[in-house]
Design a protein around this motif. Structure first.
Motif, short mmCIF file in Angstrom:
data_model
loop_
_atom_site.label_atom_id
_atom_site.label_comp_id
_atom_site.label_asym_id
_atom_site.label_seq_id
_atom_site.Cartn_x
_atom_site.Cartn_y
_atom_site.Cartn_z
N VAL A 37 0.85 -1.19 0.00
CA VAL A 37 0.00 0.00 0.00
C VAL A 37 0.89 1.23 0.00
O VAL A 37 1.79 1.36 0.82
CB VAL A 37 -0.93 0.01 1.23
N VAL A 42 -2.84 0.33 -4.34
CA VAL A 42 -2.39 -0.95 -3.79
C VAL A 42 -1.78 -1.73 -4.95
O VAL A 42 -2.43 -1.96 -5.96
CB VAL A 42 -3.56 -1.74 -3.16
N SER A 93 -6.15 4.26 2.96
CA SER A 93 -5.13 3.26 2.66
C SER A 93 -4.60 2.58 3.92
O SER A 93 -4.01 1.51 3.84
CB SER A 93 -3.97 3.90 1.89
#
Length: 114
Positions: A37, A42, A93
């Motif tokens: 990440v 990603v 994230s």
């Protein structure tokens, strides 16, 4: 000529039989699939398929909430082992999870490097 065509057909069918399975199990990939990440993306690194070495794994991903669900399909076309998924603005994230879905429907968590 018919004999040559028969041998060619038989050889081709044996070659393609390794790619008969439409889905890839997480345990069939080596090295294991991992995710990284960074910011709003990603990157998922897909390992090679041990069960069908003549085939490549083509991943598809779906983002639902804070999870990314990944499934793999076999293909004869060479694929990049890194697969990038962009996160929607509503997904943090820091809390995202990546899950590999096996052909039997079981969910396998993918290790994430942050």
């Amino acid at each position: 000529m018919n004999r040559f065509a028969a041998i060619l057909f038989l050889s081709l069918s044996l070659f393609l039989s390794g790619c008969a399975t439409p889905n890839v199990k997480y345990s069939d990939l080596s090295p294991s699939t991992t995710a990284t990440v960074a910011g709003g993306t990603v990157t998922i690194r897909i390992g090679g398929n041990l069960q069908a070495s003549a085939c490549y794994t083509r991943p598809k991903a779906r983002v639902e909430g804070q999870s990314i669900y990944v499934v793999g399909f076999l293909t004869l076309r060479e694929q990049n082992p890194e697969f990038v998924v962009r996160l929607p603005a509503s997904v943090s994230s820091q809390t995202v999870t990546v899950v590999w879905i096996d052909p039997d429907g079981s969910h396998v968590p993918v290790p994430i490097k942050r």
